[in-house]
Enzyme design. Structure first.
Site, PDB file in Angstrom:
ATOM      1  N   SER B 134      39.492  36.624  49.949  1.00  0.00           N
ATOM      2  CA  SER B 134      39.842  37.923  49.367  1.00  0.00           C
ATOM      3  C   SER B 134      40.137  38.952  50.445  1.00  0.00           C
ATOM      4  O   SER B 134      39.562  38.910  51.537  1.00  0.00           O
ATOM      5  CB  SER B 134      38.685  38.420  48.502  1.00  0.00           C
ATOM      6  OG  SER B 134      38.929  39.745  48.089  1.00  0.00           O
ATOM      7  N   TYR B 147      30.022  41.265  47.566  1.00  0.00           N
ATOM      8  CA  TYR B 147      31.125  40.323  47.323  1.00  0.00           C
ATOM      9  C   TYR B 147      31.990  40.189  48.574  1.00  0.00           C
ATOM     10  O   TYR B 147      32.299  39.080  49.039  1.00  0.00           O
ATOM     11  CB  TYR B 147      31.968  40.864  46.155  1.00  0.00           C
ATOM     12  CG  TYR B 147      33.269  40.145  45.888  1.00  0.00           C
ATOM     13  CD1 TYR B 147      33.293  38.931  45.216  1.00  0.00           C
ATOM     14  CD2 TYR B 147      34.484  40.706  46.292  1.00  0.00           C
ATOM     15  CE1 TYR B 147      34.490  38.285  44.955  1.00  0.00           C
ATOM     16  CE2 TYR B 147      35.689  40.068  46.028  1.00  0.00           C
ATOM     17  CZ  TYR B 147      35.698  38.860  45.367  1.00  0.00           C
ATOM     18  OH  TYR B 147      36.876  38.226  45.103  1.00  0.00           O
TER      19      TYR B 147
END
Lengths: 433, 242
Positions: B134, B147
């Site tokens: 990501s 995250y």
């Protein structure tokens, strides 16, 4: 909360939208089912909506009979991309392929072959319907037939359509053999349609700004799926020329589609429609506007309303003279106007088509046009016609009640299964469906 | 070249489903691995492709990766790790179990499964491992650093695995999709120019796989955006609401 609208971008509401990922989750869904949001008005709008787009799986396909079973959120475009190369096409397609199969059932869509093939709903073998109280019922002509007839064209108000089974048709190519005729007046257009009933597909583009002796001036397009032997030698039968997609980048200011510019465009367009036969790829033939992404922005930020009515065959000549005269006299320019011969009424209680002629056109949403549409409603009702719920955002309760004689039967099914308490939309609230 | 079978780990996610369809359309033999029932997806793929896709149970946090690959009954040609969990930053910051779950699902589980994949794929011709990391892993931000840090770990892991396997001929690709309109991000206000649809992500991954790219952003616009975000001096960065 998410802002949602129909394709006409009018009206707009804030809604709580859930997106189930499985049939089981969708069967427990609470709120109005919504597909790709391509109905024009308020049919897919509700404060709580169930976005069906994640339910796009194929369940089975029988290559002997053509019967396909799929989840209701499957996009028609996806299905065509998948099945056309194998030689299968849908029995009925609307003018855009950016719709879901569930939406095609709920609006009971029709296509250029309505005079022969009927609506999409006529080809549905069965569907699974979640009633919103935990029950999931299989509905067909033989099983829960009342729910089936209410759901075909039922605008999503009879529960959540989960799975649909329908028969596809075999085709030999991805081309259409098109014949183009010109009709200098409305009477000529009707005559051309009546003489062309044995063609599978037929539609006319009508110049709504032509008046006086040119009233109803049209280009009529007839079509048949091209056979393999009709293609040039060596042509790939299922090739689909990839055209670059164009996007309307911004909301157009109102003057772009002013009366003068559209009058000029329509005149040129009519002049360019030279009569003759040609092979046309399937995409521009059936879905010409899909090549222009977000074409709804052409009408600017205020959005637009689409108007579609149908008049019984015996009333069509007189009724459309009046309708076209009213539009030519005072309407804002209409970008699109389509005339089409329809076949007999189908089984759906609120199904739109009836034997006669339908006219579809769109207008920027403003006070003057909305007033004009009220006058068109009156002419439609006077001639025993009706308007299409999937496109409506503004008709009156009385107009709809007059046009749909089976409305009470539909309401009765909703009441009997408790659906009226669980499924509603701005459309159903507005029109007391 | 795409080496079959293609094992999609996390096949029930929107990106996983789009990848499975994309690979099947290329003629690859696909194995769907996911938690829970994915028979409907397997059948969908079978009808779409005419092939014989398989479905197997998989949980990225179950801790038995070698047994998983041994149980497949065939040696993977391609393994794509899609599993991940965005979680909720505030909850992760206040609840240790939730933080552990986000870390395990985005770093520990994926890394261990891909290590096991590399062991299982030893010597496979044209083999490829693809990890979905990501842009959140490029710099920790207050709004999603638990995250983000796990994804940073995964990005570093993929880079190391690529380096370690290069001589052996096993290709490793890192994917940074940016915003994607999926169930995971439903309800979030995402900027349209930087947001990709799952189909777009799948297509970008499969194209890049065929070209054997190392690291990709799905939307090219993310490259300058992330270059700017990385270049902001820490003294300024820490005061921004990001």
């Amino acid at each position: 909360m998410t802002a949602i609208t129909g394709w006409g971008r009018y009206p707009r509401i804030e809604a709580e939208v859930t997106r189930p990922a499985s049939i089981e989750a969708a069967a427990r869904g609470e709120g109005l089912p919504r597909g790709n949001g391509r109905s024009y008005g308020d049919a897919s709008l509700a404060p709580r909506a169930v976005d069906m787009m994640g339910l796009d799986r194929l369940v089975s396909f029988d290559d002997q009979t053509g019967l396909i079973v799929c989840e209701a959120g499957l996009m028609l475009s996806d299905l065509i991309d998948l099945m056309l190369p194998r030689g299968w096409f849908v029995p009925v397609t609307p003018g855009t392929k950016l719709v879901t199969i569930g939406g095609m059932v709920a609006s009971d869509v029709h296509g250029k072959n309505h005079h022969g093939a009927g609506t999409f709903g006529e080809h549905v073998a069965w569907l699974d319907l979640a009633l919103g109280d935990g029950r999931v019922l299989r509905c067909s002509r033989d099983e829960n037939a009342d729910l089936f007839a209410a759901t075909i064209g039922g605008m999503g108000l009879t529960g959540i359509i989960l799975t649909v089974a329908f028969a596809m048709i075999p085709v030999e190519t991805a081309m259409v053999r098109q014949r183009r005729l010109r009709a200098p007046t409305l009477v000529h257009a009707f005559a051309a349609f009546e003489e062309s009933l044995d063609w599978t597909y037929s539609v006319a583009w009508i110049d709504c700004l032509a008046s006086g002796k040119d009233l109803g001036r049209s280009a009529i397009l007839l079509g048949e799926h091209a056979l393999a032997q009709e293609l040039p030698a060596g042509a790939e039968p299922f090739a689909r020329p990839a055209k670059g997609k164009k996007r309307v980048p911004i909301d157009m200011p109102g003057f772009v589609l002013g009366r003068l510019s559209v009058t000029a465009f329509n005149k040129l367009y009519y002049a360019a429609q030279r009569p003759g036969d040609m092979l046309v790829p399937i995409d521009p033939y059936f879905w010409p506007l899909d090549a222009i992404l977000e074409w709804n922005r052409i009408y600017g930020r205020g959005g637009f309303v689409q108007y579609q009515c149908v008049l019984p065959i015996e009333a069509s000549a007189a009724g459309y003279q009046q309708i076209l005269a009213a539009i030519a006299a005072e309407g804002d320019a209409s970008f699109l106007a389509v005339l089409k011969r329809m076949g007999p009424q189908g089984l759906g209680m609120l199904s739109f088509p009836m034997e006669g002629y339908t006219l579809a056109l769109d207008f920027p949403a403003n006070a003057r046009n909305l007033a004009l549409l009220d006058r068109l409603d009156a002419i439609t009702v006077d001639h025993g016609g009706r308007i299409y719920l999937a496109k409506d955002a503004r008709a009156s309760v009385a107009t709809i009640a007059a046009g749909y004689p089976r409305l009470d039967e539909f309401r009765d099914v909703r009441r009997r299964y408790g659906l009226d308490a669980r499924f509603s939309s701005l459309l159903s609230e507005r029109l007391h469906l | 070249m795409i080496a079959s079978p293609v094992v999609i780990l996390g096949a029930r996610s929107d990106i996983g489903r789009a990848l499975a369809r994309g690979y099947a359309a290329k003629g690859a033999h696909v194995i769907l691995a996911a938690r829970g029932d994915i028979e409907a997806d397997r059948r969908d793929l079978e009808v779409r492709s005419g092939g014989q896709p398989k479905a197997v149970a998989f949980d990225v946090t179950d801790g038995a990766p070698d047994a998983f690959f041994a149980g497949l009954g065939e040696t993977p040609g391609t393994v794509v790790m899609v599993a991940g969990l965005l979680g909720d930053q505030d909850r992760s910051a206040s609840d240790d179990a939730e933080a552990a779950r986000v870390m395990a699902t985005n770093y520990e589980g994926p890394a261990r499964y891909l290590l096991a994949a590399a062991r299982a794929m030893n010597g496979v011709e044209g083999g490829c491992i693809i990890g979905i990391s990501s842009v959140a892993g490029e710099r920790g931000r207050g709004s999603n650093y638990i995250y983000g840090s796990a994804k940073a770990g995964l990005t570093a892991f993929l880079s190391g695995l690529r380096n370690a396997q290069a001589k052996a001929g096993l290709h490793v690709m890192t994917v940074k999709p940016g915003f994607v309109a999926t169930q995971m991000t439903a309800g979030m206000k995402l900027p349209p120019p930087l947001t990709a649809q799952p189909d777009e992500v799948a297509k970008a991954i499969i194209d890049a796989h065929e070209k054997r790219r190392d690291v990709i952003y799905v939307k090219a616009r993310w490259r300058p955006v992330m270059a700017i975000i990385r270049a902001i001096p820490e003294g300024v960065f820490k005061k921004l609401s990001l």
